[in-house]
Design a protein around this motif. Structure first.
Motif, PDB file in Angstrom:
ATOM      1  N   ILE A   1     -13.654  24.123 -76.750  1.00 41.63           N
ATOM      2  CA  ILE A   1     -13.409  24.246 -75.310  1.00 41.63           C
ATOM      3  C   ILE A   1     -12.915  22.894 -74.810  1.00 41.63           C
ATOM      4  CG2 ILE A   1     -14.347  24.923 -73.078  1.00 41.63           C
ATOM      5  CD1 ILE A   1     -16.597  26.344 -74.569  1.00 41.63           C
ATOM      6  N   ALA A   2     -11.625  22.857 -74.462  1.00 42.03           N
ATOM      7  CA  ALA A   2     -10.987  21.600 -74.078  1.00 42.03           C
ATOM      8  C   ALA A   2      -9.911  21.864 -73.026  1.00 42.03           C
ATOM      9  CB  ALA A   2     -10.373  20.924 -75.314  1.00 42.03           C
ATOM     10  N   PRO A   3     -10.162  21.490 -71.805  1.00 39.10           N
ATOM     11  CA  PRO A   3     -11.348  20.816 -71.293  1.00 39.10           C
ATOM     12  C   PRO A   3     -12.456  21.801 -70.915  1.00 39.10           C
ATOM     13  CG  PRO A   3      -9.753  21.083 -69.533  1.00 39.10           C
ATOM     14  CD  PRO A   3      -9.097  21.622 -70.779  1.00 39.10           C
TER      15      PRO A   3
ATOM     16  N   VAL B   1      -2.108  22.257 -78.438  1.00 37.01           N
ATOM     17  CA  VAL B   1      -1.737  23.377 -79.309  1.00 37.01           C
ATOM     18  C   VAL B   1      -0.621  22.960 -80.254  1.00 37.01           C
ATOM     19  CG1 VAL B   1      -0.747  25.694 -79.381  1.00 37.01           C
ATOM     20  CG2 VAL B   1      -2.511  25.150 -77.691  1.00 37.01           C
ATOM     21  N   SER B   2       0.384  22.293 -79.731  1.00 41.17           N
ATOM     22  CA  SER B   2       1.517  21.885 -80.566  1.00 41.17           C
ATOM     23  C   SER B   2       1.082  20.966 -81.698  1.00 41.17           C
ATOM     24  CB  SER B   2       2.573  21.181 -79.701  1.00 41.17           C
ATOM     25  OG  SER B   2       3.124  22.075 -78.758  1.00 41.17           O
ATOM     26  N   GLN B   3       0.174  20.037 -81.412  1.00 42.15           N
ATOM     27  CA  GLN B   3      -0.288  19.127 -82.464  1.00 42.15           C
ATOM     28  C   GLN B   3      -1.135  19.860 -83.498  1.00 42.15           C
ATOM     29  OE1 GLN B   3      -1.833  15.309 -81.342  1.00 42.15           O
ATOM     30  NE2 GLN B   3      -0.151  14.871 -79.950  1.00 42.15           N
ATOM     31  N   LEU B   4      -1.918  20.831 -83.070  1.00 45.75           N
ATOM     32  CA  LEU B   4      -2.707  21.603 -84.028  1.00 45.75           C
ATOM     33  C   LEU B   4      -1.811  22.429 -84.940  1.00 45.75           C
ATOM     34  CD1 LEU B   4      -5.717  22.837 -81.865  1.00 45.75           C
ATOM     35  CD2 LEU B   4      -5.763  21.162 -83.715  1.00 45.75           C
ATOM     36  N   LEU B   5      -0.726  22.951 -84.397  1.00 41.57           N
ATOM     37  CA  LEU B   5       0.176  23.775 -85.196  1.00 41.57           C
ATOM     38  C   LEU B   5       0.918  22.966 -86.257  1.00 41.57           C
ATOM     39  CD1 LEU B   5       1.670  26.157 -82.479  1.00 41.57           C
ATOM     40  CD2 LEU B   5      -0.071  26.700 -84.205  1.00 41.57           C
TER      41      LEU B   5
ATOM     42  N   TYR C   1      -1.249  24.404 -66.000  1.00 46.73           N
ATOM     43  CA  TYR C   1      -0.245  24.471 -67.060  1.00 46.73           C
ATOM     44  C   TYR C   1       0.469  25.810 -66.975  1.00 46.73           C
ATOM     45  CZ  TYR C   1      -3.155  27.738 -69.678  1.00 46.73           C
ATOM     46  OH  TYR C   1      -3.875  28.850 -70.045  1.00 46.73           O
ATOM     47  N   LYS C   2       1.616  25.898 -67.646  1.00 42.36           N
ATOM     48  CA  LYS C   2       2.388  27.141 -67.675  1.00 42.36           C
ATOM     49  C   LYS C   2       2.108  27.855 -68.992  1.00 42.36           C
ATOM     50  CE  LYS C   2       6.229  25.766 -64.657  1.00 42.36           C
ATOM     51  NZ  LYS C   2       5.675  24.487 -64.197  1.00 42.36           N
ATOM     52  N   VAL C   3       1.645  29.087 -68.895  1.00 41.96           N
ATOM     53  CA  VAL C   3       1.337  29.855 -70.100  1.00 41.96           C
ATOM     54  C   VAL C   3       2.557  29.936 -71.006  1.00 41.96           C
ATOM     55  CG1 VAL C   3       0.695  32.144 -70.953  1.00 41.96           C
ATOM     56  CG2 VAL C   3      -0.514  31.156 -68.999  1.00 41.96           C
ATOM     57  N   ALA C   4       3.741  30.028 -70.419  1.00 43.93           N
ATOM     58  CA  ALA C   4       4.973  30.146 -71.205  1.00 43.93           C
ATOM     59  C   ALA C   4       5.235  28.915 -72.062  1.00 43.93           C
ATOM     60  CB  ALA C   4       6.162  30.391 -70.275  1.00 43.93           C
ATOM     61  N   GLU C   5       4.602  27.790 -71.730  1.00 43.25           N
ATOM     62  CA  GLU C   5       4.803  26.552 -72.497  1.00 43.25           C
ATOM     63  C   GLU C   5       3.838  26.435 -73.672  1.00 43.25           C
ATOM     64  OE1 GLU C   5       4.485  23.394 -69.690  1.00 43.25           O
ATOM     65  OE2 GLU C   5       6.409  23.844 -68.715  1.00 43.25           O
ATOM     66  N   VAL C   6       2.953  27.392 -73.814  1.00 44.54           N
ATOM     67  CA  VAL C   6       1.985  27.371 -74.917  1.00 44.54           C
ATOM     68  C   VAL C   6       2.521  28.253 -76.041  1.00 44.54           C
ATOM     69  CG1 VAL C   6      -0.394  27.818 -75.600  1.00 44.54           C
ATOM     70  CG2 VAL C   6       0.109  27.044 -73.263  1.00 44.54           C
ATOM     71  N   PRO C   7       2.773  27.696 -77.226  1.00 44.15           N
ATOM     72  CA  PRO C   7       3.480  28.431 -78.292  1.00 44.15           C
ATOM     73  C   PRO C   7       2.602  29.357 -79.130  1.00 44.15           C
ATOM     74  CG  PRO C   7       3.087  26.180 -78.996  1.00 44.15           C
ATOM     75  CD  PRO C   7       2.575  26.271 -77.585  1.00 44.15           C
TER      76      PRO C   7
ATOM     77  N   LEU D   1      -3.787  20.496 -68.246  1.00 43.34           N
ATOM     78  CA  LEU D   1      -2.341  20.249 -68.371  1.00 43.34           C
ATOM     79  C   LEU D   1      -1.979  19.742 -69.766  1.00 43.34           C
ATOM     80  CD1 LEU D   1      -1.745  16.898 -68.145  1.00 43.34           C
ATOM     81  CD2 LEU D   1      -2.355  17.340 -65.776  1.00 43.34           C
ATOM     82  N   LYS D   2      -2.965  19.287 -70.532  1.00 44.82           N
ATOM     83  CA  LYS D   2      -2.702  18.802 -71.892  1.00 44.82           C
ATOM     84  C   LYS D   2      -2.745  19.918 -72.934  1.00 44.82           C
ATOM     85  CE  LYS D   2      -4.399  14.105 -71.079  1.00 44.82           C
ATOM     86  NZ  LYS D   2      -5.319  13.033 -71.544  1.00 44.82           N
ATOM     87  N   LEU D   3      -3.028  21.147 -72.500  1.00 42.64           N
ATOM     88  CA  LEU D   3      -3.149  22.245 -73.456  1.00 42.64           C
ATOM     89  C   LEU D   3      -1.897  22.434 -74.311  1.00 42.64           C
ATOM     90  CD1 LEU D   3      -4.703  24.694 -74.633  1.00 42.64           C
ATOM     91  CD2 LEU D   3      -3.680  26.047 -72.780  1.00 42.64           C
ATOM     92  N   PRO D   4      -0.678  22.491 -73.738  1.00 47.03           N
ATOM     93  CA  PRO D   4       0.496  22.682 -74.603  1.00 47.03           C
ATOM     94  C   PRO D   4       0.613  21.616 -75.689  1.00 47.03           C
ATOM     95  CG  PRO D   4       1.078  23.070 -72.310  1.00 47.03           C
ATOM     96  CD  PRO D   4      -0.311  22.481 -72.306  1.00 47.03           C
ATOM     97  N   LEU D   5       0.311  20.359 -75.350  1.00 51.49           N
ATOM     98  CA  LEU D   5       0.381  19.278 -76.335  1.00 51.49           C
ATOM     99  C   LEU D   5      -0.677  19.472 -77.414  1.00 51.49           C
ATOM    100  CD1 LEU D   5       1.439  16.540 -77.320  1.00 51.49           C
ATOM    101  CD2 LEU D   5      -0.191  15.445 -75.745  1.00 51.49           C
TER     102      LEU D   5
END
Length: 205
Positions: free
Chosen positions: A105-107, A42-46, A65-71, A36-40
């Motif tokens: 790989i996280a998580p 990705v956003s911080q890496l960007l 998580y929702k794929v649509a929330e991953v930028p 569930l932390k994946l969108p966060l």
């Protein structure tokens, strides 16, 4: 036919279009609630200049998580099988392996930990790992219930991954979503981002 055409464009993008100055990070995400932390993440890496990010997900990870929330582009097992039509088509797990400068790989859940330690490659992510260029870094962030973390086989499997040269970003102790309290939670997003930044190319002096 539209999907095949899309794959041709994707393959070209993976192989050619990223500028040499951009550092290409491939994020793998597996079926732990920490996904569930994946969108966060990705956003911080960007937010880091010069980074290009793509995601490879297991099917079970998408429960959290929702794929649509991953930028960024998210690749699934379905992409691997639908995009390859004939023997002349590129193979997605090989194209992604070639594209990435770093795999994180996280998580990394207990199931995929066991697969990687045993050499099993039955989905897109584990195929990438099995084909990974060992001269490039691979970081993994374990995440599982405390009882699973404390099982003797877990330490053995983590040690196996470390013997391959993969780098562990250790899990932490906290109250887990299941209600248990103890070690097994994925490292904080800020910790993972800091670890990734250690592998970025240093500016020329």
């Amino acid at each position: 036919m539209e999907h095949t055409s899309d794959f041709a464009n994707v393959s070209s993008t993976l192989s050619l279009s990223s500028a040499a100055s951009r550092f290409r990070v491939l994020l793998g995400v597996t079926g732990s609630v920490a996904a569930l932390k994946l969108p966060l993440l990705v956003s911080q890496l960007l937010e880091i200049p010069g980074i290009d990010v793509r995601v490879v997900t297991t099917d079970h990870a998408t429960h959290f998580y929702k794929v649509a929330e991953v930028p960024v582009r998210v690749y699934t097992d379905k992409d691997e099988w639908e995009m390859w039509k004939t023997r002349s088509d590129p193979v997605l797990h090989i194209e992604l392996r070639r594209w990435a400068d770093l795999l994180v790989i996280a998580p990394l859940d207990a199931n995929t930990l066991g697969k990687i330690a045993s050499g099993i490659c039955d989905n897109l992510l584990t195929c990438i790992v099995r084909a990974w260029d060992m001269s490039r870094p691979l970081l993994f962030c374990p995440a599982m219930n405390t009882a699973m973390w404390q099982h003797p086989i877990t330490a053995r499997q983590v040690a196996t991954l470390q013997s391959f040269g993969y780098v562990e970003i250790p899990c932490i102790s906290k109250k887990l979503v299941c209600g248990d309290e103890g070690k097994g939670a994925m490292a904080e997003v800020s910790t993972i981002v800091d670890a990734i930044q250690q592998y970025l190319p240093r500016p020329a002096v």
